[in-house]
Design an enzyme around this catalytic site. Structure first.
Site, PDB file in Angstrom:
ATOM      1  N   GLY A  29       0.782  -1.236   0.000  1.00  0.00           N
ATOM      2  CA  GLY A  29       0.000   0.000   0.000  1.00  0.00           C
ATOM      3  C   GLY A  29       0.813   1.285   0.000  1.00  0.00           C
ATOM      4  N   GLU A  57       4.554  -6.250   1.623  1.00  0.00           N
ATOM      5  CA  GLU A  57       4.116  -6.682   0.288  1.00  0.00           C
ATOM      6  C   GLU A  57       3.932  -5.498  -0.666  1.00  0.00           C
ATOM      7  OE1 GLU A  57       1.547 -10.509   1.910  1.00  0.00           O
ATOM      8  OE2 GLU A  57       0.531  -8.622   1.501  1.00  0.00           O
ATOM      9  N   PRO A  58       4.995  -4.776  -0.978  1.00  0.00           N
ATOM     10  CA  PRO A  58       4.823  -3.655  -1.904  1.00  0.00           C
ATOM     11  C   PRO A  58       4.628  -4.146  -3.331  1.00  0.00           C
ATOM     12  CG  PRO A  58       7.145  -3.968  -1.396  1.00  0.00           C
ATOM     13  CD  PRO A  58       6.395  -4.969  -0.570  1.00  0.00           C
ATOM     14  N   ARG A  63       2.748  -1.679  -6.081  1.00  0.00           N
ATOM     15  CA  ARG A  63       2.819  -0.392  -6.786  1.00  0.00           C
ATOM     16  C   ARG A  63       4.178   0.314  -6.580  1.00  0.00           C
ATOM     17  NH1 ARG A  63      -1.961   2.576  -7.031  1.00  0.00           N
ATOM     18  NH2 ARG A  63      -2.613   1.160  -5.377  1.00  0.00           N
ATOM     19  N   ARG A  88      -7.872   2.822 -14.035  1.00  0.00           N
ATOM     20  CA  ARG A  88      -7.773   3.427 -12.695  1.00  0.00           C
ATOM     21  C   ARG A  88      -8.442   4.794 -12.602  1.00  0.00           C
ATOM     22  NH1 ARG A  88      -3.682   4.820 -10.557  1.00  0.00           N
ATOM     23  NH2 ARG A  88      -4.279   4.411  -8.414  1.00  0.00           N
ATOM     24  N   CYS A 143     -16.467   3.371 -26.113  1.00  0.00           N
ATOM     25  CA  CYS A 143     -17.834   3.910 -26.173  1.00  0.00           C
ATOM     26  C   CYS A 143     -18.357   4.143 -24.766  1.00  0.00           C
ATOM     27  CB  CYS A 143     -18.731   2.928 -26.905  1.00  0.00           C
ATOM     28  SG  CYS A 143     -18.170   2.714 -28.568  1.00  0.00           S
ATOM     29  N   TYR A 181      -1.178  -1.916 -11.780  1.00  0.00           N
ATOM     30  CA  TYR A 181      -2.647  -1.958 -11.908  1.00  0.00           C
ATOM     31  C   TYR A 181      -3.159  -1.354 -13.219  1.00  0.00           C
ATOM     32  CZ  TYR A 181      -1.936  -3.105  -7.057  1.00  0.00           C
ATOM     33  OH  TYR A 181      -1.477  -3.703  -5.908  1.00  0.00           O
TER      34      TYR A 181
HETATM   35  C1  LIG Z   1      -2.835  -8.146   0.819  1.00  0.00           C
HETATM   36  C2  LIG Z   1      -2.235  -7.169  -0.110  1.00  0.00           C
HETATM   37  N1  LIG Z   1      -0.893  -7.042  -0.115  1.00  0.00           N
HETATM   38  C3  LIG Z   1      -0.277  -6.163  -0.947  1.00  0.00           C
HETATM   39  C4  LIG Z   1      -1.004  -5.384  -1.826  1.00  0.00           C
HETATM   40  C5  LIG Z   1      -0.251  -4.456  -2.732  1.00  0.00           C
HETATM   41  O1  LIG Z   1      -0.587  -3.140  -2.568  1.00  0.00           O
HETATM   42  P1  LIG Z   1       0.271  -2.013  -3.301  1.00  0.00           P
HETATM   43  O2  LIG Z   1       0.435  -2.409  -4.715  1.00  0.00           O
HETATM   44  O3  LIG Z   1      -0.542  -0.779  -3.140  1.00  0.00           O
HETATM   45  O4  LIG Z   1       1.602  -1.952  -2.583  1.00  0.00           O
HETATM   46  C6  LIG Z   1      -2.393  -5.471  -1.835  1.00  0.00           C
HETATM   47  C7  LIG Z   1      -3.182  -4.634  -2.751  1.00  0.00           C
HETATM   48  O5  LIG Z   1      -4.371  -4.637  -2.850  1.00  0.00           O
HETATM   49  C8  LIG Z   1      -3.032  -6.396  -0.960  1.00  0.00           C
HETATM   50  O6  LIG Z   1      -4.357  -6.534  -0.938  1.00  0.00           O
END
Ligand SMILES: Cc1ncc(COP(=O)(O)O)c(C=O)c1O
Length: 463
Positions: A278, A320-321, A323, A360, A391, A421
């Site tokens: 996130g 868990e990055p 983005r 997005r 359309c 995304y």
């Molecule tokens: C459980 C979990 N981990 C990691 C992510 C990755 O988030 P981001 O790409 O914003 O770092 C998400 C995104 O929805 C998620 O649901």
């Protein structure tokens, strides 16, 4: 069309219509390094290059629209995250942001782990050689078949998301004669987006098991009782595009509170804690993301402090990055097709893609920047809305941005920070073909996901 100014542009800042934009930048030809991939620059002729290749060549060889991904930048960001967290923590790249076999290989080489959330993502990861024990399997409704495949493959962890799944995974693991390492995803009542977070009342969502009302504690009780499961930790993910660490602070406090309750009730200190992803990136010059080493330092300090206060051993942290690694590394290259000035409003610039390659903006009201990349221009800034060819009147790629008033059909424009995304959420709406992902590095361009063809569409349509 000549390169003369359009009837509706230029517009002066004090007569601009309402919108999500700041005043026009001093120089439209300057590319803000915050929003563009690391190797992006302009050559002597003013044409934008990336990885040593100019965008005109890329458009000639690969067509438009295309996602152009800077491999060196991807690897550098992956390495920065890995290095920032060090050997005592794990970085799981969130494959949902963008996954391909080349990406899996880069991650493997750079020492990252991988978070997948479907059978398709798992298959991609395994087929590109990611060791199964470095894969985490997520999802709020994994099928029995997906769970079986994940356990058979030997994934390092399955993140349990419901009471049914606790039993389901335990049962399948036992059937297969295995004991599956699992985490339980909880919702801690924190919702974080960009610069704000809400610390209460965010249990109303489909993911995770609420901490509130003792549900998470009950899930732990059940998981600890089942022979097919080895409960290794608690997982929390609080939102997306986050810049402010205070949401993580509250989340870590609540997760550690649960770890303490588990120790007190069961005499067990769970060894791991996952704080999810996130972390925000710069889509426009107004965004100021933090560096991985600052994030790592802040998260480690928060967890250590909370654990010391609770007299717990500090668990191994994972993040868990998605983005934050892939987002800034790619831009979408479009060709301008038509230009429609609407007097007193803005100029609509139509490109050869749209909501099928970037949903997005329509989905989240996301903000993007855009630049003319096939040449420079000294023309006045023109307030533009970049729209697609679909359309649907909500088919907007960039809501409000300034482009030079001499923009003309045939010009190439690019939207930066589309690595995350965009391709992974791309669709075939209007039977538009999904664009390729072209990885550039050191003067070479390589297609890592090819452009869809009409044959691909017709092959699925079995009559
Ligand atoms: C459980 C979990 N981990 C990691 C992510 C990755 O988030 P981001 O790409 O914003 O770092 C998400 C995104 O929805 C998620 O649901």
């Amino acid at each position: 069309m000549s390169r003369s100014a359009h009837p509706a542009g230029p517009r002066h800042a004090d007569v601009l219509p309402e919108g999500h934009y700041s005043a026009p930048p001093a120089d439209l030809n300057t590319l803000d390094p915050k929003v563009w991939a690391q190797t992006v620059a302009r050559d002597a002729d003013g044409v934008v290059t990336v990885g040593g290749i100019d965008v005109k060549t890329l458009a000639e060889q690969h067509g438009t629209p295309s996602y152009i991904l800077d491999e060196a930048d991807f690897r550098a960001r992956a390495r920065a995250w890995r290095g920032a967290f060090g050997a005592d923590a794990d970085v799981f790249y969130a494959g949902k942001a963008f996954l391909s076999r080349a990406v899996v290989r880069w991650l493997h080489e750079e020492g990252l782990n991988l978070d997948v959330c479907s059978g398709g993502e798992l298959a991609t990861a395994l087929s590109a050689g990611m060791p199964a024990d470095r894969i985490a399997f997520h999802g709020n409704n994994k099928s029995v078949e997906e769970i079986r495949r994940a356990i058979e493959a030997g994934v390092g962890r399955i993140v349990l998301d419901s009471f049914q799944e606790i039993v389901r995974v335990a049962h399948i693991a036992q059937e297969l004669g295995k004991r599956q390492r699992v985490q339980i995803r909880i919702t801690v009542g924190v919702e974080a987006h960009t610069h704000e977070f809400i610390a209460t009342a965010h249990e109303d969502q489909k993911f995770g098991i609420p901490l509130a009302g003792g549900q998470a504690a009950e899930a732990v009780r059940r998981a600890l009782r089942l022979d097919g499961l080895e409960l290794i930790g608690i997982h929390s993910h609080i939102g997306s595009q986050i810049f402010d660490m205070s949401g993580f602070e509250v989340a870590a406090h609540r997760v550690v509170g649960l770890l303490k309750d588990i120790r007190d009730e069961h005499g067990v200190e769970l060894p791991e804690i996952d704080l999810g992803g996130g972390l925000g990136i710069a889509y426009t010059s107004d965004d100021d993301p933090r560096e991985p080493h600052e994030i790592a330092k802040a998260l480690t300090e928060i967890v250590t402090r909370e654990c010391e206060a609770a007299r717990l051993r500090t668990p191994r942290i994972s993040v868990e990055p998605g983005r934050a690694i892939v987002g800034p590394t790619a831009f979408t290259l479009y060709e301008v097709g038509t230009i429609k000035p609407l007097d007193g409003l803005r100029t609509y610039v139509s490109v050869d893609g749209g909501m099928s390659d970037n949903i997005r903006t329509a989905l989240y009201d996301a903000e993007y920047s855009v630049a003319l990349v096939s040449r420079t221009s000294d023309a006045e800034p023109m307030l533009a809305r970049v729209v697609g060819k679909h359309c649907e009147s909500g088919d907007i790629v960039v809501k409000d941005a300034f482009l030079p008033a001499d923009l003309a059909p045939g010009d190439l424009i690019a939207v930066p920070a589309t690595g995350a995304y965009c391709r992974s959420m791309a669709s075939n709406y209007n039977h538009v073909l999904r664009p390729p992902v072209v990885a550039v590095n050191d003067g070479e361009a390589r297609v890592i996901v090819r452009r869809e063809t009409e044959e691909d569409l017709l092959r699925l349509d079995v009559g």
